[in-house]
Design a protein around this motif. Sequence first.
Motif, PDB file in Angstrom:
ATOM      1  N   GLU A   1       0.832  -1.205   0.000  1.00  0.00           N
ATOM      2  CA  GLU A   1       0.000   0.000   0.000  1.00  0.00           C
ATOM      3  C   GLU A   1       0.864   1.252   0.000  1.00  0.00           C
ATOM      4  OE1 GLU A   1      -3.598   2.239   2.450  1.00  0.00           O
ATOM      5  OE2 GLU A   1      -2.813   0.327   3.173  1.00  0.00           O
TER       6      GLU A   1
ATOM      7  N   ASP B   1      -0.990   1.112  -3.789  1.00  0.00           N
ATOM      8  CA  ASP B   1      -2.257   1.627  -3.278  1.00  0.00           C
ATOM      9  C   ASP B   1      -2.966   0.524  -2.493  1.00  0.00           C
ATOM     10  OD1 ASP B   1      -3.324  -0.091  -5.239  1.00  0.00           O
ATOM     11  OD2 ASP B   1      -3.497   1.533  -6.696  1.00  0.00           O
TER      12      ASP B   1
ATOM     13  N   LYS C   1      -5.845  -1.087  -3.042  1.00  0.00           N
ATOM     14  CA  LYS C   1      -6.422  -2.224  -3.764  1.00  0.00           C
ATOM     15  C   LYS C   1      -5.363  -3.253  -4.134  1.00  0.00           C
ATOM     16  CE  LYS C   1      -6.541  -0.046  -8.400  1.00  0.00           C
ATOM     17  NZ  LYS C   1      -5.979   1.264  -8.009  1.00  0.00           N
ATOM     18  N   THR C   2      -4.130  -2.787  -4.429  1.00  0.00           N
ATOM     19  CA  THR C   2      -3.049  -3.736  -4.732  1.00  0.00           C
ATOM     20  C   THR C   2      -2.655  -4.511  -3.486  1.00  0.00           C
ATOM     21  OG1 THR C   2      -2.228  -2.219  -6.439  1.00  0.00           O
ATOM     22  CG2 THR C   2      -0.733  -3.962  -5.712  1.00  0.00           C
TER      23      THR C   2
ATOM     24  N   SER D   1      -4.620  -5.123  -0.953  1.00  0.00           N
ATOM     25  CA  SER D   1      -5.728  -6.029  -0.643  1.00  0.00           C
ATOM     26  C   SER D   1      -5.732  -7.237  -1.570  1.00  0.00           C
ATOM     27  CB  SER D   1      -7.061  -5.284  -0.753  1.00  0.00           C
ATOM     28  OG  SER D   1      -7.112  -4.209   0.166  1.00  0.00           O
ATOM     29  N   LEU D   2      -5.440  -7.017  -2.869  1.00  0.00           N
ATOM     30  CA  LEU D   2      -5.405  -8.131  -3.822  1.00  0.00           C
ATOM     31  C   LEU D   2      -4.328  -9.138  -3.448  1.00  0.00           C
ATOM     32  CD1 LEU D   2      -6.248  -9.513  -6.459  1.00  0.00           C
ATOM     33  CD2 LEU D   2      -4.617  -8.026  -7.663  1.00  0.00           C
TER      34      LEU D   2
ATOM     35  N   ASN E   1      -9.573  -1.283   7.155  1.00  0.00           N
ATOM     36  CA  ASN E   1     -10.841  -0.737   6.699  1.00  0.00           C
ATOM     37  C   ASN E   1     -11.710  -0.203   7.840  1.00  0.00           C
ATOM     38  OD1 ASN E   1     -10.983  -1.279   3.653  1.00  0.00           O
ATOM     39  ND2 ASN E   1     -10.301  -3.250   4.456  1.00  0.00           N
TER      40      ASN E   1
ATOM     41  N   ASN F   1      -2.402   1.205 -10.372  1.00  0.00           N
ATOM     42  CA  ASN F   1      -3.419   0.703 -11.292  1.00  0.00           C
ATOM     43  C   ASN F   1      -2.848  -0.327 -12.258  1.00  0.00           C
ATOM     44  OD1 ASN F   1      -5.646   2.016 -10.312  1.00  0.00           O
ATOM     45  ND2 ASN F   1      -5.435   3.798 -11.653  1.00  0.00           N
TER      46      ASN F   1
ATOM     47  N   PHE G   1      -2.161  -3.588 -10.397  1.00  0.00           N
ATOM     48  CA  PHE G   1      -3.402  -4.248 -10.000  1.00  0.00           C
ATOM     49  C   PHE G   1      -4.012  -5.018 -11.166  1.00  0.00           C
ATOM     50  CE2 PHE G   1      -8.053  -4.187  -9.513  1.00  0.00           C
ATOM     51  CZ  PHE G   1      -8.174  -4.849  -8.294  1.00  0.00           C
TER      52      PHE G   1
END
Length: 552
Positions: A108, A112, A114-115, A117-118, A433, A502, A505
């Motif tokens: 993160e 970021d 989302k990466t 979390s993935l 979160n 992005n 991801f």
Amino acid sequence: MQQIDWVVLIATLLFIVIYGSYKTRGSKNVKDFIKGGSESNWWTIGLSVMATQASAITFLSTPGQAFNDGMGFVQFYFGLPLAMVIICVVFIPIYHKLNVYTAYEFLEQRFDLKTRSLAAILFLIQRGLAAGITIFAPAIVLSAVLGWDLIPLNISIGLLVIIYTVSGGTKAVSVTQKQQMAIIFSGMFVAFYLILDYLPENISFTKALEIAGASGKMDVLDFSFDLNNRYTIWTGLLGGTFLMLSYFGTDQSQVQRYLSGKSVKESQLGLIFNGLLKIPMQFFILLVGVFVFVFYQFNTSPLNFNPKATEVVMQSQNKDAYADLQFQHEQIEGRKKVLLEQELSQENILQLKELNAQDLALKSKAKQLISSTDETLETNDKDYVFIHFILQNLPRGLIGLLLAVILSAAMSSTASELNALASTTTIDLYKRNQTQELAQGHYVKATKWFTFLWGVLAISVACVANLFDNLIQLVNIIGSIFYGNVLGIFLLAFFVKKVKGNAVFYAALITQVVIIGVWFANVLPYLWLNLLGCLLVMSLAVTIQYLNKKTD
């Protein structure tokens, strides 16, 4: 099993659970529970890292792998020392500098949310499946050999692990793994000594190696470029290096072991210790399997080592055909024994190879008969070889010790996995979160609950799991499907500064779909999936970033 075996087995397992719970009770903050208070010495880290990787599958499947295919599997680990050096130089200093609880926190900061979390979710999927397999592995074999009911056995192993892992977190895992490794090494050395002792008086250690070599079991190195051959020097050095980099560098079950170190140096020394000892350890375990093979050149062995499969087929309409194969198998065994009592001349070696080929053909026909009798029966008996030897040949008391070795290994690996799964769920998904900061005690309780829930899920997976060729290969296949992709994400984070979140991801999503497709299509041996996944996600991310030409 006799009463003394039950006493040894139960006492050993209870000691581990009670000792681990007592020594690590009372963790009140996240640092203590997840990072063990960052108090571990290098040798504790090294043994914990080794114990995490050395599951029950290692001690059930690896001797059976060597019994059937010889020493070549050791090439799988040739990339390990190189991977350890890279992780010590690159990964560990960054993790310690950022003071992270999980490896995915770093993503993160670099990319970021989302990466991050993935990557965390990919880890949770593959490690959640693997945790079920590490419980299922010893349970399915012990169930078949000892006649124990499979479901209660899965539940018992899982609950024992949950008790001390929930109680003490990372420190409990590290503390108990030292005891477990002591039991494991003691048991394996005793087993090897007894195998040598059980060989005929005129068969020395050197002579036994000659017999194994004449049967093709001592072929350690394979320099061929045949992609159909899973284990070569190239798959070990290339595919193996990428797998080990992924596993030890990005898998939270291992990262958490060395994040508990007192310092960067302690963590680095722990991994180097593991890198130096792991290959000799695996070589030794494979050698145990080879000597079990030599033992059965002089002693009667079953046509198929899975007793449940034999029992079912002998009660079916195929019993006469199976009995005929068993009779032919016994004849071949007798001819081999006579041959081995002579000097191993070139002519005798050729005859021995021919007899082994004939026996292999008989075993293949036996598997077909078993399968035609009941498709649900496991025909591949590699995982049953070593446990069969233990139960049929070891003295009373030592049987309990070797079963304790197998179950201790299952518990140590599963404990690390549950601990890492819970930590990742708490830190990377739950805590990240939260809209407001909660007390440390809240997150400790949350981690304990997630440990329990992942334990229940692992037990559930174990209860519905099925065997696949060879258990040690199954775990590595599961890892190889995901590890290369995650490693590529981390390498982009470390070394390719122009690539943004992005691009990484979407490249990771595409890569994971492609790798799963390649595996289902059986295009490449599974070890190469690590290299392919890593290179693919990196090249796609760079390409997407170049085409986009925008900052995230």
